[in-house]
Design a protein around this motif. Structure first.
Motif, PDB file in Angstrom:
ATOM      1  N   HIS A 112     -30.744 -48.182  13.598  1.00 29.99           N
ATOM      2  CA  HIS A 112     -30.076 -48.427  12.305  1.00 29.99           C
ATOM      3  C   HIS A 112     -30.623 -49.659  11.599  1.00 29.99           C
ATOM      4  N   GLU A 113     -31.913 -49.805  11.562  1.00 30.27           N
ATOM      5  CA  GLU A 113     -32.460 -51.005  10.936  1.00 30.27           C
ATOM      6  C   GLU A 113     -33.817 -50.761  10.290  1.00 30.27           C
ATOM      7  N   VAL A 114     -34.176 -49.504  10.092  1.00 30.10           N
ATOM      8  CA  VAL A 114     -35.528 -49.254   9.604  1.00 30.10           C
ATOM      9  C   VAL A 114     -35.719 -49.805   8.185  1.00 30.10           C
ATOM     10  N   HIS A 115     -34.610 -49.969   7.443  1.00 29.19           N
ATOM     11  CA  HIS A 115     -34.737 -50.529   6.090  1.00 29.19           C
ATOM     12  C   HIS A 115     -35.365 -51.928   6.119  1.00 29.19           C
ATOM     13  N   GLU A 116     -35.271 -52.615   7.286  1.00 30.66           N
ATOM     14  CA  GLU A 116     -35.865 -53.962   7.381  1.00 30.66           C
ATOM     15  C   GLU A 116     -37.363 -53.911   7.622  1.00 30.66           C
ATOM     16  N   GLY A 117     -37.842 -52.744   8.022  1.00 19.62           N
ATOM     17  CA  GLY A 117     -39.275 -52.608   8.316  1.00 19.62           C
ATOM     18  C   GLY A 117     -39.440 -51.751   9.557  1.00 19.62           C
ATOM     19  N   CYS A 118     -40.675 -51.338   9.828  1.00 19.06           N
ATOM     20  CA  CYS A 118     -40.932 -50.492  11.003  1.00 19.06           C
ATOM     21  C   CYS A 118     -41.267 -51.364  12.210  1.00 19.06           C
ATOM     22  N   HIS A 119     -41.112 -50.779  13.388  1.00 17.34           N
ATOM     23  CA  HIS A 119     -41.396 -51.517  14.631  1.00 17.34           C
ATOM     24  C   HIS A 119     -42.839 -51.267  15.033  1.00 17.34           C
ATOM     25  N   ILE A 120     -43.726 -52.035  14.473  1.00 21.01           N
ATOM     26  CA  ILE A 120     -45.148 -51.724  14.624  1.00 21.01           C
ATOM     27  C   ILE A 120     -45.635 -51.927  16.066  1.00 21.01           C
ATOM     28  N   THR A 121     -45.262 -53.059  16.667  1.00 21.41           N
ATOM     29  CA  THR A 121     -45.870 -53.334  17.978  1.00 21.41           C
ATOM     30  C   THR A 121     -45.405 -52.331  19.036  1.00 21.41           C
ATOM     31  N   SER A 122     -44.170 -51.852  18.895  1.00 14.80           N
ATOM     32  CA  SER A 122     -43.715 -50.894  19.907  1.00 14.80           C
ATOM     33  C   SER A 122     -44.412 -49.540  19.726  1.00 14.80           C
ATOM     34  N   MET A 123     -45.050 -49.364  18.568  1.00 12.76           N
ATOM     35  CA  MET A 123     -45.770 -48.099  18.350  1.00 12.76           C
ATOM     36  C   MET A 123     -46.938 -47.978  19.326  1.00 12.76           C
ATOM     37  N   ALA A 124     -47.485 -49.127  19.711  1.00 12.81           N
ATOM     38  CA  ALA A 124     -48.558 -49.087  20.715  1.00 12.81           C
ATOM     39  C   ALA A 124     -47.968 -48.633  22.047  1.00 12.81           C
ATOM     40  N   GLY A 125     -46.697 -48.948  22.264  1.00 10.75           N
ATOM     41  CA  GLY A 125     -46.011 -48.491  23.468  1.00 10.75           C
ATOM     42  C   GLY A 125     -45.854 -46.981  23.462  1.00 10.75           C
ATOM     43  N   THR A 126     -45.655 -46.425  22.268  1.00 13.42           N
ATOM     44  CA  THR A 126     -45.541 -44.968  22.166  1.00 13.42           C
ATOM     45  C   THR A 126     -46.859 -44.320  22.578  1.00 13.42           C
ATOM     46  N   TRP A 127     -47.927 -44.902  22.080  1.00 18.23           N
ATOM     47  CA  TRP A 127     -49.257 -44.389  22.444  1.00 18.23           C
ATOM     48  C   TRP A 127     -49.437 -44.477  23.966  1.00 18.23           C
ATOM     49  N   MET A 128     -49.036 -45.623  24.532  1.00 16.41           N
ATOM     50  CA  MET A 128     -49.166 -45.776  25.991  1.00 16.41           C
ATOM     51  C   MET A 128     -48.326 -44.741  26.732  1.00 16.41           C
ATOM     52  N   SER A 129     -47.179 -44.375  26.151  1.00 18.36           N
ATOM     53  CA  SER A 129     -46.312 -43.410  26.838  1.00 18.36           C
ATOM     54  C   SER A 129     -47.021 -42.079  27.029  1.00 18.36           C
ATOM     55  N   ILE A 130     -47.876 -41.732  26.093  1.00 15.24           N
ATOM     56  CA  ILE A 130     -48.622 -40.475  26.273  1.00 15.24           C
ATOM     57  C   ILE A 130     -49.825 -40.706  27.185  1.00 15.24           C
ATOM     58  N   VAL A 131     -50.620 -41.709  26.842  1.00 16.27           N
ATOM     59  CA  VAL A 131     -51.895 -41.862  27.547  1.00 16.27           C
ATOM     60  C   VAL A 131     -51.675 -42.361  28.986  1.00 16.27           C
ATOM     61  N   GLN A 132     -50.862 -43.395  29.118  1.00 16.21           N
ATOM     62  CA  GLN A 132     -50.626 -43.923  30.467  1.00 16.21           C
ATOM     63  C   GLN A 132     -49.472 -43.199  31.154  1.00 16.21           C
ATOM     64  N   GLY A 133     -48.471 -42.803  30.349  1.00 16.83           N
ATOM     65  CA  GLY A 133     -47.311 -42.130  30.930  1.00 16.83           C
ATOM     66  C   GLY A 133     -47.655 -40.704  31.326  1.00 16.83           C
ATOM     67  N   PHE A 134     -47.742 -39.814  30.336  1.00 13.67           N
ATOM     68  CA  PHE A 134     -48.000 -38.408  30.666  1.00 13.67           C
ATOM     69  C   PHE A 134     -49.424 -38.208  31.211  1.00 13.67           C
ATOM     70  N   GLY A 135     -50.386 -38.882  30.588  1.00 17.88           N
ATOM     71  CA  GLY A 135     -51.781 -38.726  31.033  1.00 17.88           C
ATOM     72  C   GLY A 135     -52.055 -39.455  32.338  1.00 17.88           C
ATOM     73  N   GLY A 136     -51.212 -40.414  32.647  1.00 21.45           N
ATOM     74  CA  GLY A 136     -51.370 -41.175  33.890  1.00 21.45           C
ATOM     75  C   GLY A 136     -52.670 -41.966  33.937  1.00 21.45           C
ATOM     76  N   MET A 137     -53.154 -42.394  32.785  1.00 14.88           N
ATOM     77  CA  MET A 137     -54.410 -43.149  32.799  1.00 14.88           C
ATOM     78  C   MET A 137     -54.180 -44.587  33.281  1.00 14.88           C
TER      79      MET A 137
END
Ligand code: BGC
Length: 770
Positions: free
Chosen positions: A673-698
């Motif tokens: 409930h706070e996106v009006h303040e801006g997006c969470h840019i740094t955690s977006m790299a965490g999203t990428w990691m969730s696929i590559v390191q998480g599901f991909g297990g890299m």
């Protein structure tokens, strides 16, 4: 605001229908940027409803004096604010003297699109003004990646039911204030306003920091797609420059304005050359023209996507989510300038001041390292190397000596600049992340040379800090670290945070390993660094003594490391038993209650297990996950991704997927409930990691081997991602039955897949059943 109003599309973020309640959220979500500058998706025309205007230029900040009730020694002097910069996008529109304002007219068929494939933002709508005129508006704008000081707007107005006059008033407004200012001060001084024929420029200067910025515009017009010259009326005000152009139209005509903007700053030019540089830029943009600039924009984005895209088949919301994350990361930072970094909100808002946090080393480096050339991650490391002297000064201010460095939790130029002591400033764990970033970079790229040339000095200074910061406890007969805040900011001023103590020990041991290797392989650098730092064998021995005798809180009963001393005194009630009315607790509970509770804002002990997974066995991971996950409220955007990755590595795919969805659509679905303040840019790299390191297990650990352990959520048909591994482009495609590895490079690549070694010849692919 309404949730879930973003339409699911693979390559675009789309909003349909105009709802004033969504304006501020959309301004964040549809933000555009090019790594050097960026802006919220404010309307070009005036809007009298609730809006949050924001244009930002990387590296331009203001030291807003710290605001506290009772000043204590050691408080940072100021909290740096990324500055809301002069606005070049504004175009007031009048139809026969009535202003176009979406807040007061009847709007239909409103559609806004952020095209992530090509890097532009568009809007279209019909409006009936209070005076009855009906118009159709189509706009498109982007900030160029290739010409990184240039932005362009195409704004078309069609007269649907009238003949009369359409007037465009393009302007530059330098009378900008930050929403977020400690003393409601004005941060800019206007130095000069230059008006010309169809172009103009404002030179302004930030107070205190004296950055100079020139903001220029150049405009041109068409009527029914034919170029037209239109008489200009000029209005020079104290802080803004407005031109007005009136185009007579017949019913059915379309009048268009092209507005090119440029922002240049004293970071890159001599102050006296700024106006000329800004004019030159807008002239260049005008000469190239909107279409050619747009073509170059499409090419630039296509190059980025070639190595950064993740394709998910069978789940369009997940597909949109991951692309949005990758897109925003690239809009925020492109790695070409070691003076810039990644603010947690990027160019999408003011919160977190646009400053650099530990987020960069802990979350963002892996993304940039694997989707771009190694020079990009190296620039991020160089940013900290270049700030080492300031980090040593920061530590000195707190009483540390002998070249010990404490990197800031929040910074623009290396100085600590956060104004909250317990939360944030006490998070000395960030010092460890600086070294973890180096370790990660060296493992992944095998560019160990970075260590002797630059990193070693940072590693030594940080090891010195940990050695001095720990103290010997007679009672425990071990070294302890007192009075800290861990990554979990819902505990302050605690003793022996497991994560912090672990990092301290690890940093010292890593320092000793690096010193040995540099001594053997780079003797000249070794000598230079030893002379410079005056490091002795005796001192290293003392460090190692601290590391070897570090204390870690542990519960025999639960067989887990404790987040900190005394954690078990808390009432351990799982989050699942909290009513939804009480969450998020940071909005519903008093701070006192939060601090007393067992609730964990973000991964803390688990952050350690994520960083150093190879030092724990699977049972350890499972036990700690089972103990801490149920107590975690994930009220930091940095939390779900770590939980998702760990869940995948202990084969809990449903949990991994649940946490993945939360991280990937955190902003699009506005979970907090706070996106009006801006997006969470740094955690977006965490999203990428969730696929590559998480599901991909890299993973790439100290042995430098590239390893995968691919899994796939049952909800997806397949997913694929690309990595740049030491200059080799490798595409990984995982379906429900197998995994294909395409080696697009000229070299063979060896990797471990589910612990079995496979070799992929140049330009060949290998399929593994898994
Ligand atoms: C988190 C920190 C993070 C900061 C900036 C806070 O909410 O707790 O770990 O560094 O946001 O993203």
């Amino acid at each position: 605001m309404n949730k879930n109003y973003i339409k699911p599309f693979e390559w675009s973020i789309i909003e349909e229908g105009f709802d004033p309640e969504n304006v501020e959220a959309s301004e964040s979500l549809f933000s555009i940027g090019n790594g050097s500058m960026g802006q919220r998706a404010n309307f070009e025309e005036d809007y009298s409803g609730k809006t949050f205007q924001g244009s930002y230029i990387g590296g331009i900040y203001y030291p807003d004096k710290t605001r506290v009730g009772w000043w204590k020694n050691g408080y940072p002097e100021y909290f740096a604010k990324v500055l809301n910069a002069p606005n070049w996008i504004g175009i007031q529109i009048k139809i026969n003297d009535t202003e176009l304002d979406l807040n007061s007219c009847q709007v239909s068929n409103f559609r806004r699109e952020l095209n992530m494939k090509e890097g532009w933002l568009s809007r279209s709508f019909q409006a009936i003004l209070e005076t009855g005129e009906e118009i159709q508006v189509e706009t498109k704008r982007f900030i160029s990646l290739e010409y990184n000081e240039i932005g362009a707007i195409e704004y078309a107005v069609k007269a649907i039911n009238f003949s009369g006059e359409i007037s465009f008033s393009p302007y530059i407004d330098a009378g900008i204030v930050n929403e977020d200012s400690n003393y409601d001060e004005y941060f800019w001084e206007i130095l000069k306003i230059v008006n010309g024929q169809n172009n103009g420029c404002i030179l302004s200067k930030t107070l205190k920091t004296a950055f100079h910025v020139a903001t220029a515009m150049e405009v041109s017009f068409t009527l029914n797609d034919q170029k037209v010259a239109v008489a200009q009326q000029t209005e020079v005000e104290e802080k803004s420059l407005h031109y007005t152009y009136k185009l007579p139209v017949f019913k059915g005509d379309t009048a268009k304005i092209y507005k090119y903007g440029s922002c240049v700053s004293s970071l890159n030019y001599q102050k006296e050359d700024l106006i000329e540089a800004a004019f030159k830029n807008v002239k260049k943009a005008y000469n190239l023209g909107f279409s050619q600039l747009l073509e170059s924009q499409k090419n630039s984005w296509s190059n980025i996507w070639h190595t950064a895209d993740i394709i998910i088949e069978g789940d369009i919301r997940a597909q949109q989510g991951i692309r949005f994350n990758i897109f925003q990361l690239n809009q925020t930072y492109l790695g070409t300038d070691a003076r810039l970094n990644i603010g947690p909100k990027g160019f999408t808002g003011e919160k977190y001041g646009g400053s650099t946090y530990w987020d960069t080393e802990a979350y963002c480096i892996p993304f940039y390292m694997a989707t771009k050339d190694a020079s990009v991650a190296k620039n991020l490391l160089m940013y900290r190397y270049n700030q080492l002297d300031k980090a040593i000064e920061n530590a000195q201010k707190l009483g540390f000596k002998n070249g010990a460095a404490l990197y800031p939790m929040v910074t623009m130029n290396g100085e600590e600049c956060h104004n909250e002591w317990e939360i944030t400033f006490e998070e000395i764990h960030r010092n460890g992340a600086m070294i973890y970033g180096i370790y990660n970079y060296v493992n992944y790229t095998q560019d160990f040379e970075y260590v002797p040339k630059f990193g070693l000095e940072v590693i030594i200074a940080v090891a010195r800090f940990w050695h001095q910061r720990a103290n010997f406890s007679e009672a425990k007969d071990q070294y302890v670290i007192l009075g800290v805040t861990g990554p979990n900011e819902y505990e302050n001023n605690i003793n022996n945070n497991f994560y912090t103590n672990y990092l301290a020990k690890w940093c010292i041991q890593y320092a000793a390993e690096c010193l040995d290797r540099v001594e053997q392989e780079f003797p000249e650098d070794y000598k230079r660094v030893m002379d410079k730092t005056k490091l002795t064998d005796e001192e290293i021995k003392e460090w190692l003594n601290v590391a070897e005798n570090m204390y870690f809180p542990f519960s025999l009963e639960h067989n887990v490391y404790l987040q900190q001393d005394g954690f078990l005194d808390k009432e351990l009630i799982p989050v699942a038993e909290l009513s939804s009315f009480e969450r998020p607790i940071n909005q519903k509970w008093s701070w006192d209650r939060i601090l007393r509770s067992c609730y964990i804002k973000q991964a803390d002990v688990l952050q350690c297990m994520f960083f150093f997974e190879n030092k724990f066995n699977k049972e350890d991971l499972e036990r700690h996950f089972d103990f801490y996950e149920p107590l975690t409220v994930h009220e930091s955007s940095l939390s779900p991704c770590v939980h998702s990755i760990l869940a995948a590595s202990i084969d809990r795919m449903p949990k991994a997927y649940e946490q993945y969805v939360r991280t990937s659509r955190l902003d699009l679905d506005d979970y907090n409930h706070e996106v009006h303040e801006g997006c969470h840019i740094t955690s977006m790299a965490g999203t990428w990691m969730s696929i590559v390191q998480g599901f991909g297990g890299m993973r790439v650990w100290e042995d430098g081997k590239l390893t995968f352990n691919p899994q796939i959520p049952k909800e997806w048909k397949s997913y694929s991602f690309t990595i740049n591994f030491r200059g080799n482009i490798i595409k990984i495609y995982k379906s429900q039955t197998d995994c294909k590895f395409f080696n697009e490079s000229k070299n063979e690549v060896v990797m471990l897949v589910n612990e079995k070694e496979i070799l992929i010849p140049a330009n060949k692919s290998v399929t593994v059943q898994c």
